[in-house]
Motif scaffolding. Sequence first.
Motif, PDB file in Angstrom:
ATOM      1  N   ASP A  51     -66.742  47.689  34.641  1.00  0.00           N
ATOM      2  CA  ASP A  51     -67.645  48.778  34.993  1.00  0.00           C
ATOM      3  C   ASP A  51     -67.165  49.435  36.282  1.00  0.00           C
ATOM      4  O   ASP A  51     -67.904  49.610  37.256  1.00  0.00           O
ATOM      5  CB  ASP A  51     -69.097  48.316  35.079  1.00  0.00           C
ATOM      6  CG  ASP A  51     -69.759  48.220  33.702  1.00  0.00           C
ATOM      7  OD1 ASP A  51     -69.109  48.613  32.712  1.00  0.00           O
ATOM      8  OD2 ASP A  51     -70.901  47.764  33.615  1.00  0.00           O
ATOM      9  N   LEU A  52     -65.900  49.799  36.238  1.00  0.00           N
ATOM     10  CA  LEU A  52     -65.261  50.490  37.354  1.00  0.00           C
ATOM     11  C   LEU A  52     -65.958  51.823  37.586  1.00  0.00           C
ATOM     12  O   LEU A  52     -66.194  52.238  38.718  1.00  0.00           O
ATOM     13  CB  LEU A  52     -63.782  50.723  37.050  1.00  0.00           C
ATOM     14  CG  LEU A  52     -63.009  49.588  36.363  1.00  0.00           C
ATOM     15  CD1 LEU A  52     -61.607  50.048  36.025  1.00  0.00           C
ATOM     16  CD2 LEU A  52     -62.975  48.354  37.239  1.00  0.00           C
ATOM     17  N   ASN A  81     -68.331  47.678  29.964  1.00  0.00           N
ATOM     18  CA  ASN A  81     -68.952  48.411  28.870  1.00  0.00           C
ATOM     19  C   ASN A  81     -69.204  49.881  29.189  1.00  0.00           C
ATOM     20  O   ASN A  81     -69.457  50.675  28.280  1.00  0.00           O
ATOM     21  CB  ASN A  81     -70.264  47.743  28.439  1.00  0.00           C
ATOM     22  CG  ASN A  81     -71.195  47.454  29.599  1.00  0.00           C
ATOM     23  OD1 ASN A  81     -70.891  46.613  30.446  1.00  0.00           O
ATOM     24  ND2 ASN A  81     -72.332  48.130  29.654  1.00  0.00           N
ATOM     25  N   HIS A  82     -69.107  50.271  30.472  1.00  0.00           N
ATOM     26  CA  HIS A  82     -69.255  51.690  30.823  1.00  0.00           C
ATOM     27  C   HIS A  82     -67.905  52.377  31.017  1.00  0.00           C
ATOM     28  O   HIS A  82     -67.869  53.569  31.344  1.00  0.00           O
ATOM     29  CB  HIS A  82     -70.116  51.846  32.074  1.00  0.00           C
ATOM     30  CG  HIS A  82     -71.557  51.569  31.830  1.00  0.00           C
ATOM     31  ND1 HIS A  82     -72.433  52.511  31.331  1.00  0.00           N
ATOM     32  CD2 HIS A  82     -72.286  50.432  31.983  1.00  0.00           C
ATOM     33  CE1 HIS A  82     -73.630  51.981  31.203  1.00  0.00           C
ATOM     34  NE2 HIS A  82     -73.573  50.720  31.584  1.00  0.00           N
ATOM     35  N   ASP A 119     -59.774  42.208  27.654  1.00  0.00           N
ATOM     36  CA  ASP A 119     -60.572  43.366  27.283  1.00  0.00           C
ATOM     37  C   ASP A 119     -61.711  42.889  26.377  1.00  0.00           C
ATOM     38  O   ASP A 119     -61.470  42.442  25.255  1.00  0.00           O
ATOM     39  CB  ASP A 119     -59.661  44.359  26.555  1.00  0.00           C
ATOM     40  CG  ASP A 119     -60.364  45.622  26.089  1.00  0.00           C
ATOM     41  OD1 ASP A 119     -61.606  45.644  26.043  1.00  0.00           O
ATOM     42  OD2 ASP A 119     -59.651  46.587  25.737  1.00  0.00           O
ATOM     43  N   THR A 120     -62.967  42.981  26.854  1.00  0.00           N
ATOM     44  CA  THR A 120     -64.138  42.564  26.063  1.00  0.00           C
ATOM     45  C   THR A 120     -65.006  43.750  25.650  1.00  0.00           C
ATOM     46  O   THR A 120     -66.125  43.559  25.179  1.00  0.00           O
ATOM     47  CB  THR A 120     -64.996  41.569  26.869  1.00  0.00           C
ATOM     48  OG1 THR A 120     -65.423  42.198  28.096  1.00  0.00           O
ATOM     49  CG2 THR A 120     -64.219  40.311  27.202  1.00  0.00           C
ATOM     50  N   LEU A 121     -64.505  44.947  25.810  1.00  0.00           N
ATOM     51  CA  LEU A 121     -65.292  46.159  25.594  1.00  0.00           C
ATOM     52  C   LEU A 121     -65.574  46.408  24.109  1.00  0.00           C
ATOM     53  O   LEU A 121     -64.667  46.364  23.270  1.00  0.00           O
ATOM     54  CB  LEU A 121     -64.530  47.358  26.183  1.00  0.00           C
ATOM     55  CG  LEU A 121     -65.026  48.763  25.872  1.00  0.00           C
ATOM     56  CD1 LEU A 121     -66.440  48.982  26.376  1.00  0.00           C
ATOM     57  CD2 LEU A 121     -64.074  49.797  26.474  1.00  0.00           C
ATOM     58  N   ILE A 122     -66.835  46.651  23.784  1.00  0.00           N
ATOM     59  CA  ILE A 122     -67.236  47.245  22.504  1.00  0.00           C
ATOM     60  C   ILE A 122     -67.773  48.618  22.863  1.00  0.00           C
ATOM     61  O   ILE A 122     -68.888  48.738  23.389  1.00  0.00           O
ATOM     62  CB  ILE A 122     -68.334  46.431  21.793  1.00  0.00           C
ATOM     63  CG1 ILE A 122     -67.952  44.959  21.662  1.00  0.00           C
ATOM     64  CG2 ILE A 122     -68.636  47.041  20.427  1.00  0.00           C
ATOM     65  CD1 ILE A 122     -69.079  44.091  21.114  1.00  0.00           C
ATOM     66  N   GLU A 123     -67.010  49.655  22.640  1.00  0.00           N
ATOM     67  CA  GLU A 123     -67.401  50.971  23.125  1.00  0.00           C
ATOM     68  C   GLU A 123     -68.734  51.394  22.508  1.00  0.00           C
ATOM     69  O   GLU A 123     -68.953  51.286  21.307  1.00  0.00           O
ATOM     70  CB  GLU A 123     -66.306  51.995  22.843  1.00  0.00           C
ATOM     71  CG  GLU A 123     -65.068  51.744  23.702  1.00  0.00           C
ATOM     72  CD  GLU A 123     -64.135  52.931  23.767  1.00  0.00           C
ATOM     73  OE1 GLU A 123     -64.341  53.896  23.030  1.00  0.00           O
ATOM     74  OE2 GLU A 123     -63.197  52.883  24.581  1.00  0.00           O
ATOM     75  N   GLY A 124     -69.635  51.836  23.394  1.00  0.00           N
ATOM     76  CA  GLY A 124     -70.957  52.256  22.979  1.00  0.00           C
ATOM     77  C   GLY A 124     -71.993  51.150  22.962  1.00  0.00           C
ATOM     78  O   GLY A 124     -73.162  51.392  22.640  1.00  0.00           O
ATOM     79  N   ARG A 125     -71.603  49.923  23.322  1.00  0.00           N
ATOM     80  CA  ARG A 125     -72.530  48.795  23.326  1.00  0.00           C
ATOM     81  C   ARG A 125     -72.538  48.134  24.700  1.00  0.00           C
ATOM     82  O   ARG A 125     -71.552  48.158  25.437  1.00  0.00           O
ATOM     83  CB  ARG A 125     -72.115  47.752  22.272  1.00  0.00           C
ATOM     84  CG  ARG A 125     -72.057  48.282  20.855  1.00  0.00           C
ATOM     85  CD  ARG A 125     -73.438  48.522  20.276  1.00  0.00           C
ATOM     86  NE  ARG A 125     -74.152  47.257  20.089  1.00  0.00           N
ATOM     87  CZ  ARG A 125     -74.059  46.530  18.980  1.00  0.00           C
ATOM     88  NH1 ARG A 125     -73.293  46.939  17.971  1.00  0.00           N
ATOM     89  NH2 ARG A 125     -74.760  45.415  18.867  1.00  0.00           N
ATOM     90  N   SER A 126     -73.669  47.498  25.048  1.00  0.00           N
ATOM     91  CA  SER A 126     -73.765  46.789  26.318  1.00  0.00           C
ATOM     92  C   SER A 126     -73.083  45.432  26.261  1.00  0.00           C
ATOM     93  O   SER A 126     -72.407  45.021  27.204  1.00  0.00           O
ATOM     94  CB  SER A 126     -75.242  46.612  26.702  1.00  0.00           C
ATOM     95  OG  SER A 126     -75.363  45.836  27.870  1.00  0.00           O
ATOM     96  N   ASP A 167     -78.106  37.111  29.285  1.00  0.00           N
ATOM     97  CA  ASP A 167     -77.148  36.370  28.462  1.00  0.00           C
ATOM     98  C   ASP A 167     -77.028  36.979  27.067  1.00  0.00           C
ATOM     99  O   ASP A 167     -75.960  36.906  26.452  1.00  0.00           O
ATOM    100  CB  ASP A 167     -77.567  34.897  28.362  1.00  0.00           C
ATOM    101  CG  ASP A 167     -77.353  34.148  29.668  1.00  0.00           C
ATOM    102  OD1 ASP A 167     -76.517  34.600  30.472  1.00  0.00           O
ATOM    103  OD2 ASP A 167     -78.018  33.117  29.883  1.00  0.00           O
ATOM    104  N   ARG A 168     -78.090  37.592  26.573  1.00  0.00           N
ATOM    105  CA  ARG A 168     -78.020  38.223  25.248  1.00  0.00           C
ATOM    106  C   ARG A 168     -77.113  39.448  25.238  1.00  0.00           C
ATOM    107  O   ARG A 168     -76.678  39.883  24.168  1.00  0.00           O
ATOM    108  CB  ARG A 168     -79.425  38.605  24.773  1.00  0.00           C
ATOM    109  CG  ARG A 168     -80.291  37.419  24.393  1.00  0.00           C
ATOM    110  CD  ARG A 168     -81.538  37.864  23.625  1.00  0.00           C
ATOM    111  NE  ARG A 168     -82.442  38.665  24.430  1.00  0.00           N
ATOM    112  CZ  ARG A 168     -83.424  38.164  25.180  1.00  0.00           C
ATOM    113  NH1 ARG A 168     -83.613  36.852  25.230  1.00  0.00           N
ATOM    114  NH2 ARG A 168     -84.219  38.954  25.878  1.00  0.00           N
ATOM    115  N   SER A 169     -76.829  39.998  26.405  1.00  0.00           N
ATOM    116  CA  SER A 169     -75.955  41.177  26.460  1.00  0.00           C
ATOM    117  C   SER A 169     -74.621  40.862  27.117  1.00  0.00           C
ATOM    118  O   SER A 169     -73.912  41.763  27.557  1.00  0.00           O
ATOM    119  CB  SER A 169     -76.648  42.320  27.210  1.00  0.00           C
ATOM    120  OG  SER A 169     -76.745  42.017  28.592  1.00  0.00           O
ATOM    121  N   ALA A 170     -74.264  39.583  27.189  1.00  0.00           N
ATOM    122  CA  ALA A 170     -72.985  39.184  27.789  1.00  0.00           C
ATOM    123  C   ALA A 170     -71.928  39.088  26.684  1.00  0.00           C
ATOM    124  O   ALA A 170     -71.886  39.935  25.791  1.00  0.00           O
ATOM    125  CB  ALA A 170     -73.164  37.872  28.537  1.00  0.00           C
TER     126      ALA A 170
END
Length: 260
Positions: A51-52, A81-82, A119-126, A167-170
């Motif tokens: 989240d740079l 995620n951002h 890289d753990t990013l799912i674009e558009g998701r938290s 934790d549900r959004s980690a």
Amino acid sequence: MLIAHISDFHVFHDRAETPLVRPDAARAARRVVEDMAQFSPGFDAVAFTGDLTDGGSTEDYDLLRDVLSPLKIPVFVVPGNHDRRATLRSAFGGDIPFEDGHFLNYENHLGFLRILALDTLIEGRSEGALAPESLHWLAGKLASPALAPILLLLHHPPFPTGIDALDRSALTGGREEMAEMIRAYQSPLIILAGHIHRPFQAIWNGAYCAVAGSPAFQIALDLAASEHGPGRVSEPYAYYVYRIDETGGFTVHTRFVALD
């Protein structure tokens, strides 16, 4: 070797994407960078765990590069995620050896220290996930334990905070596969993450883990089970200072920066 661990600056050029982000996020981030730049003895590198920016635009990353410009040392970044992969790669590709392909995984070295970035990013998701390609990449990197200590960087923590809503959004995908790799790895390993907007430390499958705070906003400590989770809290920003030796031994100090 001295390493600073920061996270979740959420800087933005035009407007914030996240309602909780303070309107002067760039000014708060500059305050943190100024503190790091003046730290003595100087840091050897900075680990920046995602989240740079708050929107991932080219203008956002141009602003971030300007915010980070007082630091004349390597800054190892991972996407949050951002963030956005294409613009992040464009902004930092000249400094960081991202792997070819879709994901922004990479390995780097700093003296005796080995850096593995995921890289753990799912674009558009938290929430975040480790795709099969990234798990395969990590398995290959951990296949041959070595004496050199490893800093393993990712945005979404695979280790629990004890705050259920967070934790549900980690890290929700690939966590068990990663846990198995960490349990099997025998050499010194430090896992650094972000996303939670609250500094804390943990031991997970035998590895030391930590999440740094966020100057954009910080989350209150509330360990009671709650569907909605804790709200925002006004606290000094906290980042971590790691003093690491060649054997993998290390000490951790918390550095506080007052933010108006």
